[in-house]
Design a protein around this motif. Structure first.
Motif, PDB file in Angstrom:
ATOM      1  N   MET A   1      10.848 -54.569  76.626  1.00  0.00           N
ATOM      2  CA  MET A   1      10.857 -56.018  76.370  1.00  0.00           C
ATOM      3  C   MET A   1      10.500 -56.797  77.634  1.00  0.00           C
ATOM      4  SD  MET A   1      13.896 -56.874  73.637  1.00  0.00           S
ATOM      5  CE  MET A   1      15.198 -55.865  74.357  1.00  0.00           C
TER       6      MET A   1
ATOM      7  N   ASN B   1       7.396 -59.230  77.937  1.00  0.00           N
ATOM      8  CA  ASN B   1       7.657 -60.655  78.171  1.00  0.00           C
ATOM      9  C   ASN B   1       6.736 -61.263  79.224  1.00  0.00           C
ATOM     10  OD1 ASN B   1       9.692 -60.729  76.300  1.00  0.00           O
ATOM     11  ND2 ASN B   1      11.362 -60.560  77.771  1.00  0.00           N
TER      12      ASN B   1
ATOM     13  N   ARG C   1       6.260 -64.706  84.072  1.00  0.00           N
ATOM     14  CA  ARG C   1       7.116 -65.891  84.000  1.00  0.00           C
ATOM     15  C   ARG C   1       7.216 -66.630  85.327  1.00  0.00           C
ATOM     16  NH1 ARG C   1      10.713 -66.468  79.776  1.00  0.00           N
ATOM     17  NH2 ARG C   1      10.657 -64.854  78.162  1.00  0.00           N
TER      18      ARG C   1
ATOM     19  N   GLU D   1       7.517 -58.507  84.268  1.00  0.00           N
ATOM     20  CA  GLU D   1       7.989 -59.729  83.622  1.00  0.00           C
ATOM     21  C   GLU D   1       7.704 -60.959  84.471  1.00  0.00           C
ATOM     22  OE1 GLU D   1      11.913 -61.501  81.327  1.00  0.00           O
ATOM     23  OE2 GLU D   1      12.191 -59.955  82.845  1.00  0.00           O
TER      24      GLU D   1
END
Length: 402
Positions: A260, A264, A270, A296
């Motif tokens: 995940m 992501n 991010r 991520e």
């Protein structure tokens, strides 16, 4: 003042033999690792979510890794500019290395500290060390030293098998901890070195059989002590590959959260420090799962940069192996390239679900003093070998001109 001037002149003269592209790549990876370790631990550390430390300051892991990196940089600099390759070829140095790592492994079996189901850490009173990390280096320099001295490698002899048995025995101790990831990596380093050592194919098959025999003895020991070939911890890691999301709160917890985190990140991530999965979802985000945090926060682009830099070091190792005329330099380069390349694959394959999770750190990026020191020594060996390969090439060029 004159001594200082001579020192800098020596550094300048010798720098023409140093592969700065390799050195800079190593430094960049270490610095990126330091930044990502801080990002992965700055929130989990104070909350006591990271194993083995309790509640610590947000810079606890960062400072410890920084110390390891500074020490490692010093070792690499010393090996590159002031350490002669003949020191490694010294018989007494080889004997000391083997005996020291063997004693450390035995001490770990008897008095080691168990972390995540593996009794592979030894508390020396000053710091925690992982002897299996240094066995990887000893394996490379010992096998390179032995097979450089042999002339009749096509013949079956005790001289051929004795180093394999010795390293195999040490690897068996690692397997009994149990640390399957490190043991597998060491076995693969041995195979890689054997492939380039000039041993006949038939002899190599028999040698590989001997290594498999060592692994079988370790499995027999497991059968006698726990009643199965693999520990329940190891069995779970194989089972979870079928469907990691089937039991997200159980055996699939580690891998499902890792996948995940990687998903992501998307293309650009991010943003540095903005990862979500490190906030109690990813186990060991600063060590085993540092790549998931990188993916991520920095996205696919950041992940590709990391993989490319690691590949570049591996490529350099194989390149210098191809250029080396000395068997010793060739096997050193092959050993280092195999070490970094295979360990990278085992970690990346584990966190992405390609192979079972093993707890093997990502080279230069995961938190860990023993791992950083071992990998830095490996880079130092590669820089030393590359320096001598360049010197040999320059000497040949001068001879042709004459």
């Amino acid at each position: 003042m004159n001594q200082l001037r001579k020192f800098f002149k020596y550094i300048k003269d010798y720098s023409k033999y140093v592969d700065f592209s390799l050195l800079i790549t190593y430094i960049v990876l270490c610095m990126m690792g330091l930044v990502m370790i801080y990002s992965a631990s700055m929130i989990g550390g104070p909350r006591g979510m990271l194993s083995g430390a309790g509640a610590v300051s947000s810079t606890y892991f960062y400072k410890r890794q920084l110390f390891s990196i500074i020490l490692s940089f010093g070792i690499v600099f010393f090996m590159t500019y002031f350490m002669h390759i003949n020191i490694i070829k010294n018989k007494r140095v080889q004997q000391f290395s083997i005996i020291a790592v063997l004693l450390l492994l035995v001490a770990t079996m008897l008095f080691g500290t168990e972390v995540n189901g593996s009794k592979s850490w030894l508390n020396t009173g000053v710091m925690m060390i992982q002897p299996s990390e240094f066995l990887k280096i000893v394996t490379i320099i010992y096998l390179a030293y032995i097979y450089d001295k042999k002339r009749q490698l096509d013949q079956m002899s005790l001289d051929l098998f004795s180093p394999i048995f010795l390293i195999g025995f040490c690897s068996g101790l690692v397997l009994l901890q149990p640390d399957m990831g490190s043991a597998l990596l060491i076995f693969m380093i041995i195979i890689s070195i054997l492939l380039y050592s000039g041993i006949a194919f038939g002899t190599m098959i028999k040698t590989a059989g001997a290594l498999v025999g060592v692994a079988c003895l370790a499995f027999i020991y497991n059968m006698a002590t726990i009643g199965s070939l693999l520990t329940p911890h190891q069995v779970a890691r194989f089972e979870v590959l079928k469907n990691p999301f089937k039991d997200e709160s159980g055996i699939g917890y580690h891998l499902s959260n890792s996948l995940m985190a990687i998903g992501n990140g998307g293309l650009f991530g991010r943003g540095l420090g903005n990862g979500i999965m490190k906030l109690g979802y990813l186990p060991e985000p600063h060590t085993d799962f540092i790549f998931a945090v990188i993916s991520e926060e920095l996205g696919l682009i950041g992940a590709v940069v990391i993989i490319s830099l690691l590949f570049f070091i591996v490529y350099k190792g194989f390149m210098y192996a191809a250029l080396a005329t000395s068997m010793f330099y060739r096997l050193i380069c092959i050993g280092v390239a195999s070490y970094i390349g295979i360990q990278s694959f085992i970690n990346l394959g584990g966190v992405s679900g390609l192979i079972p999770l093993t707890g093997v750190p990502l080279p230069f990026l995961s938190y860990g003093g023993s791992s950083m020191l071992s990998l830095s020594i490996a880079v130092g060996l590669l820089l030393m070998a590359s320096k001598h390969v360049k010197q040999e090439a320059e000497h040949k060029k001068q001879m042709k001109i004459k």
